[in-house]
Design an enzyme around this catalytic site. Sequence first.
Site, PDB file in Angstrom:
ATOM      1  N   HIS A 274      -7.356  -5.619  -0.870  1.00 59.45           N
ATOM      2  CA  HIS A 274      -6.144  -4.843  -0.638  1.00 59.45           C
ATOM      3  C   HIS A 274      -5.125  -5.568   0.253  1.00 59.45           C
ATOM      4  CE1 HIS A 274      -3.775  -1.235  -0.759  1.00 59.45           C
ATOM      5  NE2 HIS A 274      -3.855  -1.040   0.547  1.00 59.45           N
TER       6      HIS A 274
ATOM      7  N   SER B 282       0.846  -1.188   0.000  1.00 59.70           N
ATOM      8  CA  SER B 282       0.000   0.000   0.000  1.00 59.70           C
ATOM      9  C   SER B 282       0.892   1.253   0.000  1.00 59.70           C
ATOM     10  CB  SER B 282      -0.959  -0.026   1.186  1.00 59.70           C
ATOM     11  OG  SER B 282      -1.942   0.965   1.066  1.00 59.70           O
TER      12      SER B 282
ATOM     13  N   ASP C 165      -8.894  -5.466  -5.413  1.00 57.40           N
ATOM     14  CA  ASP C 165      -8.505  -4.316  -4.595  1.00 57.40           C
ATOM     15  C   ASP C 165      -9.212  -3.057  -5.068  1.00 57.40           C
ATOM     16  OD1 ASP C 165      -7.256  -2.415  -3.057  1.00 57.40           O
ATOM     17  OD2 ASP C 165      -5.223  -2.905  -3.681  1.00 57.40           O
TER      18      ASP C 165
END
Length: 827
Positions: free
Chosen positions: A803, A680, A771
């Site tokens: 995610h 991320s 995601d």
Amino acid sequence: MVILMGWRTLSSVSPVAILSQTFSTHFPQNPFSTISLSHRSSFHYSSSSSSAKSPIFLLTKSSSMENPKTKEFPLGIDEETEQQYSLHSNLLQQFTSISSIDKSWIFNSNTGMMFSVSQPNLLANKKRKFILSSTVNKRSDGSVGLDWAPFPVEMTGVSVMVPSPSGSKLLIVRNPEGDGGCKFEIWSNSCLENEFSVPQSKHGSVYADGWFEGISWNSDETRIAYVAEEPSPAKPTFNDQGYKVSGSDDKDSSSWKGQGDWEEDWGETYAGKRQPALFVINITSGEVQAVKGIDKSLSVGQVVWAPSSEGSAQYLVFVGWSYETRKLGIKYCYNRACALYAVKAPHESKPNENEIQATEDVQALKLTQTISSAFLPRFSPDGNFLVFLSARSSVDSGAHSATNSLHRIDWPKDVKLYQSAKVHDVIPVVLCADDDGFPGLYFSSILSDPWLSDGHTLIIPSVWHSSQVLLSVNVFSGQIKRITPADSNFSWSLLTLHGNNIFAVSSSPVDVPQVKYGTFVEKEGGNSEWRWSDVSNPIYKCSDKVRSLLSSLTFSIMKISVKEASENPTKGSCKPYESIFVSSKTKKSDACDPLIVVLHGGPHSVSLSSFSKSQAFLSSLGYSLLIVNYRGSLGFGEEALQSLPGNIGSQDVNDVLSAIDHVIDLGLASPSKIAVLGGSHGGFLTTHLIGQAPEKFVAAAARNPVCNLELMVGTTDIPDWCFVESYGTNGRDRITEAPSAEDLTLFYSKSPIAHLSKVKTPTVFLLGAQDLRVPISTGLQYARALKEKGVPVKVILFPNDVHGIDRPQSDFESFLSIAAWFNKYCK
């Protein structure tokens, strides 16, 4: 050619289970995949998930046996990778199999204890959940021992489990997997007392996600309030003649259901889920009632029963999240405005009784008018006041997570509620803490009963720099005490209270979690303290090999001085940040172990000094780890956190580079053997670092990385994140679904892709196809561009992951692939 064939349903043992015992390896679970399994000869595994039954396995002897020089490997698996998979998969499986405690409860006058435990099930690709019970035996010295049941009991298909306040009943909810209804089971200590099936026409699945989730027993244990999906709206029906008028037979096989209006959802992990709404079930009759008086624009959660007075109406207190034109992603995003509301619980119906109530009598009342965020409500044991947590600094600044504050509302004895109820500040937001002082509140969960016997002392977990600690909080005076050892760098999580004592879990990056028991000890002169003892338990059992490998490792928490401050620095933003350093206890005389720099996402998150199975696996392979909590991380005060928005791609990058230089200068790392790993925003930093410092890293791994904000802003469920992190707090005023050319230019300049021309580091990308937070398009664009310029690239796509990429098989393959990639380029 040799062929072995067998048939079994897909829900049975998979071919991977059979073959892995022989080859000690792990295979991607992709339809029609072909995986090489042998070093001396090539065998191929084929599978198909398109039918109800499939071959258990198919082995074909490759023609390359006849000519080893022409051995072929399937796409993505070369001989070196195959060797790495075979070498390390069994060790990773040993780390993966370590269980973890999800929740625990005390029963039977503090003598019975029950643990909800989970363990990854690689074959089924889900977590196996089970219950383990024990009896608490208190010793004369104040410590305790637990007498454990001989075996755990697996809880198959259980979505939620909540004991009643007295511990005499247990609610089990099983959410539907198909068109059936939710099942509610009420258990006593010896049998199933009642079982109800709630049809989907009444409501959908019960929320069990830890965010909207709210299940609460009333005081006399006759009714349960809970949050579930609203029933599906009616959809238009069509046939070959056109539209079918409502009321016609839906079972007509010549018709079909249309889609109807599209509905906004709350983004990542909530895709396709309907609006959360509030319901009450009677556990004797099974009658389910929707709670009236709640505005349709509110999504509700975290419901609790208010204290009841004899003869007066019962109230429910809940958290409501409002939205206007769009529901932005809410998972991990505390910057969504929310408030506490009170509403009358449904009147229990009686035969031949018509309930008539005025609209204003049932309308939900907003309790927290003066504050932009209020959640996690808890009533005091005597019912005199209500405490709650607030993320107002997050809502007001736009940062998705920030420093919390704690508040109190006095609850009226006459149950007459007013919108002007005074909100008392218990613990304010800490802007800048003293060097070793309390840095502020950072927690997102709380026990259903978090009180000591005095009725006004809370026990809560909170992040304190790079560790999680336990705190006691006096909600009248605001006095805060750190009750876990101040001289320990371990992290602690709270299990449950045992009277005025505490069950907790303590762990470190190199120590498997250990159950602890805390007792309050009075000393002469008023210098009282908490004393902690170990509690023997079978839950965190690990193999002898894992324990031996961990015993050879050590860790420390390093303070890193700030080298570069922003133009207008605050005091808090200039204070040192921290890194967790994990290494071998024995220093090699000739060279340092290769270093992996580990970067958390967020960016307003934190890497804790707790046990991580995946990181411990990498450490056990002979790597040192540098886990950096750059400025902007939680746990260091609000000024340090707010220094990052507007400075991403520069301040955070420089902090990481300074941390790397720090361990190199100490002689703990070699500048020629450094890899970087992040997901991320950690992937954002990973791809930034290999572009801004291309000579520094020999390998990189990025999990769902933010590579191009210009592309991400139009596809993510949190476009506001792009504006706030790029512009700073002023970005809140610029948020729009149609970014300007100026916005897009800034987004590009802040993105890793702006530095792509300089990248030369071999990089593996791990992407979740579902995601919504950082859609795969941004990672794929970056990876394709690297391939185009000849940089070694590997992309692994997980079709069913969101995610976090945390499904057991995906997590396993992800870190096995990372280990193989780093071993290829770092060793």
